[in-house]
Design a protein around this motif. Sequence first.
Motif, PDB file in Angstrom:
ATOM      1  N   LEU A   1      57.596 107.527 -25.105  1.00 55.23           N
ATOM      2  CA  LEU A   1      57.706 106.345 -24.243  1.00 55.23           C
ATOM      3  C   LEU A   1      57.164 106.643 -22.861  1.00 55.23           C
ATOM      4  O   LEU A   1      57.250 107.784 -22.417  1.00 55.23           O
ATOM      5  N   PRO A   2      56.655 105.653 -22.171  1.00 49.94           N
ATOM      6  CA  PRO A   2      56.429 104.283 -22.630  1.00 49.94           C
ATOM      7  C   PRO A   2      55.340 104.241 -23.693  1.00 49.94           C
ATOM      8  O   PRO A   2      54.435 105.073 -23.711  1.00 49.94           O
ATOM      9  N   MET A   3      55.442 103.260 -24.582  1.00 47.52           N
ATOM     10  CA  MET A   3      54.576 103.185 -25.755  1.00 47.52           C
ATOM     11  C   MET A   3      53.597 102.021 -25.616  1.00 47.52           C
ATOM     12  O   MET A   3      54.025 100.871 -25.511  1.00 47.52           O
TER      13      MET A   3
ATOM     14  N   VAL B   1      52.111 100.626 -30.835  1.00 43.97           N
ATOM     15  CA  VAL B   1      53.162  99.925 -31.584  1.00 43.97           C
ATOM     16  C   VAL B   1      52.526  99.210 -32.771  1.00 43.97           C
ATOM     17  O   VAL B   1      52.983  99.331 -33.913  1.00 43.97           O
TER      18      VAL B   1
ATOM     19  N   LEU C   1      55.497  99.739 -23.470  1.00 44.38           N
ATOM     20  CA  LEU C   1      56.872  99.294 -23.649  1.00 44.38           C
ATOM     21  C   LEU C   1      57.846 100.456 -23.623  1.00 44.38           C
ATOM     22  O   LEU C   1      57.526 101.563 -24.054  1.00 44.38           O
ATOM     23  N   SER C   2      59.033 100.147 -23.149  1.00 38.96           N
ATOM     24  CA  SER C   2      60.147 101.086 -23.193  1.00 38.96           C
ATOM     25  C   SER C   2      61.362 100.329 -23.712  1.00 38.96           C
ATOM     26  O   SER C   2      61.342  99.105 -23.829  1.00 38.96           O
TER      27      SER C   2
ATOM     28  N   ALA D   1      56.465  91.384 -28.806  1.00 36.86           N
ATOM     29  CA  ALA D   1      57.015  92.219 -27.727  1.00 36.86           C
ATOM     30  C   ALA D   1      57.273  91.393 -26.478  1.00 36.86           C
ATOM     31  O   ALA D   1      58.299  91.585 -25.809  1.00 36.86           O
TER      32      ALA D   1
ATOM     33  N   GLU E   1      60.998 106.350 -28.642  1.00 35.08           N
ATOM     34  CA  GLU E   1      61.960 107.004 -27.746  1.00 35.08           C
ATOM     35  C   GLU E   1      62.490 108.286 -28.391  1.00 35.08           C
ATOM     36  O   GLU E   1      62.541 109.340 -27.752  1.00 35.08           O
TER      37      GLU E   1
ATOM     38  N   THR F   1      60.135 100.404 -33.974  1.00 31.79           N
ATOM     39  CA  THR F   1      58.977 101.236 -33.615  1.00 31.79           C
ATOM     40  C   THR F   1      59.128 101.802 -32.211  1.00 31.79           C
ATOM     41  O   THR F   1      58.881 102.988 -31.971  1.00 31.79           O
ATOM     42  N   VAL F   2      59.570 100.980 -31.274  1.00 37.09           N
ATOM     43  CA  VAL F   2      59.750 101.460 -29.897  1.00 37.09           C
ATOM     44  C   VAL F   2      60.912 102.460 -29.825  1.00 37.09           C
ATOM     45  O   VAL F   2      60.814 103.484 -29.145  1.00 37.09           O
TER      46      VAL F   2
ATOM     47  N   LEU G   1      63.449  94.448 -24.876  1.00 33.98           N
ATOM     48  CA  LEU G   1      62.458  95.485 -24.596  1.00 33.98           C
ATOM     49  C   LEU G   1      62.163  95.459 -23.106  1.00 33.98           C
ATOM     50  O   LEU G   1      62.391  94.450 -22.446  1.00 33.98           O
TER      51      LEU G   1
END
Length: 131
Positions: free
Chosen positions: A20-22, A27, A62-63, A42, A15, A10-11, A51
């Motif tokens: 991103l960042p998400m 997510v 998150l990235s 995560a 991207e 998903t992350v 992550l």
Amino acid sequence: IWNGVRVLLTVYRGERDDRLPMPIAEVARDMGMAVYLADRLADTLAAAGLLAPSGSSHWEPLSVARPPEEISVADVAAALAHHTLGVPDVVEAHGPAEQTLHTLLDGSRGQLTEQLGNVTIADLMGEEAEG
């Protein structure tokens, strides 16, 4: 392993789609999962370097931490399992049945770990693009 890989996918899709960042809530929504569960997964994946949180707060977006070619499904399994397919050492006090079981499980663990190690997040993303 299943949901851990899904969090990473998903992350990485985020991207690919320049999202991103998400945020963890996004997510979770994309996965159809409770935010709490996605957040716990995560956190564990981030602690293993799979992550990258984009801030210092628990709920930061998150990235990606590494290129998807560098993360195998075995890496995810190792990050999420406290005792990844653990098989205790055999002590002589165990009987023949336990020793046979140990041999079976130890060999299976090696085969499974090797198979999971041969598949990366990039491989899975590539299959998605082809499908």
